[in-house]
Write a protein that holds these residues in place. Sequence first.
Motif, mmCIF file in Angstrom:
data_model
loop_
_atom_site.group_PDB
_atom_site.id
_atom_site.type_symbol
_atom_site.label_atom_id
_atom_site.label_comp_id
_atom_site.label_asym_id
_atom_site.label_seq_id
_atom_site.Cartn_x
_atom_site.Cartn_y
_atom_site.Cartn_z
ATOM 1 N N ILE A 8 -6.881 6.188 -13.466
ATOM 2 C CA ILE A 8 -5.490 5.969 -13.055
ATOM 3 C C ILE A 8 -4.704 7.270 -13.152
ATOM 4 O O ILE A 8 -5.100 8.203 -13.844
ATOM 5 C CB ILE A 8 -4.869 4.860 -13.944
ATOM 6 C CG1 ILE A 8 -3.554 4.348 -13.387
ATOM 7 C CG2 ILE A 8 -4.718 5.327 -15.354
ATOM 8 C CD1 ILE A 8 -3.049 3.106 -14.115
ATOM 9 N N LYS A 9 -3.586 7.310 -12.473
ATOM 10 C CA LYS A 9 -2.709 8.484 -12.476
ATOM 11 C C LYS A 9 -1.568 8.270 -13.473
ATOM 12 O O LYS A 9 -0.924 7.222 -13.469
ATOM 13 C CB LYS A 9 -2.140 8.699 -11.082
ATOM 14 C CG LYS A 9 -1.370 9.986 -10.917
ATOM 15 C CD LYS A 9 -0.786 10.096 -9.524
ATOM 16 C CE LYS A 9 -1.869 10.113 -8.483
ATOM 17 N NZ LYS A 9 -1.364 10.282 -7.114
ATOM 18 N N TYR A 10 -1.346 9.253 -14.331
ATOM 19 C CA TYR A 10 -0.239 9.262 -15.284
ATOM 20 C C TYR A 10 0.577 10.530 -15.067
ATOM 21 O O TYR A 10 0.116 11.465 -14.417
ATOM 22 C CB TYR A 10 -0.757 9.259 -16.734
ATOM 23 C CG TYR A 10 -1.553 8.027 -17.073
ATOM 24 C CD1 TYR A 10 -0.913 6.845 -17.438
ATOM 25 C CD2 TYR A 10 -2.937 8.026 -17.022
ATOM 26 C CE1 TYR A 10 -1.633 5.705 -17.727
ATOM 27 C CE2 TYR A 10 -3.669 6.887 -17.311
ATOM 28 C CZ TYR A 10 -3.004 5.736 -17.665
ATOM 29 O OH TYR A 10 -3.721 4.603 -17.941
ATOM 30 N N THR A 11 1.763 10.584 -15.635
ATOM 31 C CA THR A 11 2.576 11.795 -15.596
ATOM 32 C C THR A 11 2.691 12.325 -17.021
ATOM 33 O O THR A 11 3.159 11.620 -17.913
ATOM 34 C CB THR A 11 3.981 11.503 -15.019
ATOM 35 O OG1 THR A 11 3.834 10.946 -13.714
ATOM 36 C CG2 THR A 11 4.802 12.785 -14.941
ATOM 37 N N GLU A 16 1.356 15.325 -12.617
ATOM 38 C CA GLU A 16 0.501 14.168 -12.400
ATOM 39 C C GLU A 16 -0.913 14.493 -12.848
ATOM 40 O O GLU A 16 -1.441 15.565 -12.544
ATOM 41 C CB GLU A 16 0.508 13.756 -10.928
ATOM 42 C CG GLU A 16 1.801 13.110 -10.517
ATOM 43 C CD GLU A 16 1.743 12.518 -9.122
ATOM 44 O OE1 GLU A 16 0.786 12.796 -8.367
ATOM 45 O OE2 GLU A 16 2.668 11.766 -8.790
ATOM 46 N N VAL A 17 -1.498 13.568 -13.599
ATOM 47 C CA VAL A 17 -2.859 13.706 -14.115
ATOM 48 C C VAL A 17 -3.607 12.437 -13.729
ATOM 49 O O VAL A 17 -3.149 11.339 -14.040
ATOM 50 C CB VAL A 17 -2.856 13.869 -15.654
ATOM 51 C CG1 VAL A 17 -4.261 13.877 -16.201
ATOM 52 C CG2 VAL A 17 -2.089 15.119 -16.062
ATOM 53 N N THR A 18 -4.736 12.593 -13.064
ATOM 54 C CA THR A 18 -5.538 11.437 -12.673
ATOM 55 C C THR A 18 -6.804 11.404 -13.510
ATOM 56 O O THR A 18 -7.625 12.323 -13.445
ATOM 57 C CB THR A 18 -5.903 11.486 -11.175
ATOM 58 O OG1 THR A 18 -4.697 11.534 -10.414
ATOM 59 C CG2 THR A 18 -6.705 10.253 -10.780
ATOM 60 N N LEU A 19 -6.930 10.356 -14.311
ATOM 61 C CA LEU A 19 -8.142 10.171 -15.100
ATOM 62 C C LEU A 19 -9.217 9.517 -14.239
ATOM 63 O O LEU A 19 -8.937 8.607 -13.466
ATOM 64 C CB LEU A 19 -7.878 9.277 -16.308
ATOM 65 C CG LEU A 19 -6.893 9.758 -17.369
ATOM 66 C CD1 LEU A 19 -6.813 8.739 -18.505
ATOM 67 C CD2 LEU A 19 -7.279 11.119 -17.909
ATOM 68 N N VAL A 20 -10.450 10.005 -14.391
ATOM 69 C CA VAL A 20 -11.624 9.400 -13.772
ATOM 70 C C VAL A 20 -12.615 9.164 -14.896
ATOM 71 O O VAL A 20 -13.030 10.123 -15.560
ATOM 72 C CB VAL A 20 -12.230 10.313 -12.686
ATOM 73 C CG1 VAL A 20 -13.505 9.695 -12.114
ATOM 74 C CG2 VAL A 20 -11.212 10.587 -11.582
ATOM 75 N N ASN A 21 -12.920 7.902 -15.151
ATOM 76 C CA ASN A 21 -13.750 7.536 -16.307
ATOM 77 C C ASN A 21 -13.162 8.096 -17.604
ATOM 78 O O ASN A 21 -13.878 8.543 -18.496
ATOM 79 C CB ASN A 21 -15.189 7.991 -16.125
ATOM 80 C CG ASN A 21 -15.872 7.273 -14.988
ATOM 81 O OD1 ASN A 21 -15.647 6.079 -14.777
ATOM 82 N ND2 ASN A 21 -16.689 7.980 -14.238
#
Length: 145
Positions: A8-11, A16-21
Amino acid sequence: MYSSPKNIKYTIDNQEVTLVNGVSEVSIPNSSSKVTTKYFGNEVTKDLDGDGREDKAFLVTQETGGSGVFYYVVAALNKEDGYVGGKALFLGDRIAPQNTVSGDGRTIVVNYADRKVGEDFSVSPSVGKSIILLFSADYMDFGEV
């Protein structure tokens, strides 16, 4: 919308930071270092925005190439089409998280150890702290109660 709070994408600090796994790695321009953001845990499940759906709140860490490990609390709101990430709240640098628990109403409580005022970062955190947080769906962030 995202299917998981770990994807998911967080700020964080207006970026903006998008986590993948549960992980994000972004190169720093003109540097061999990377900004690494990771799912830390201490997850709490509860309805944070009052819509009747169980949301998630948890800690993430961020390392920016220096010696610090920055800790943040984030929320993933469970919407009809999936999860939506909010803005991160900074907890501290090189703290020692203990646990995150459900508080009264829609609040959560983050417990951690920090240093005494003026202590060097080389000193292990030894002062217990708790912060009570309430999520604002209007601003998509946590505020201290």
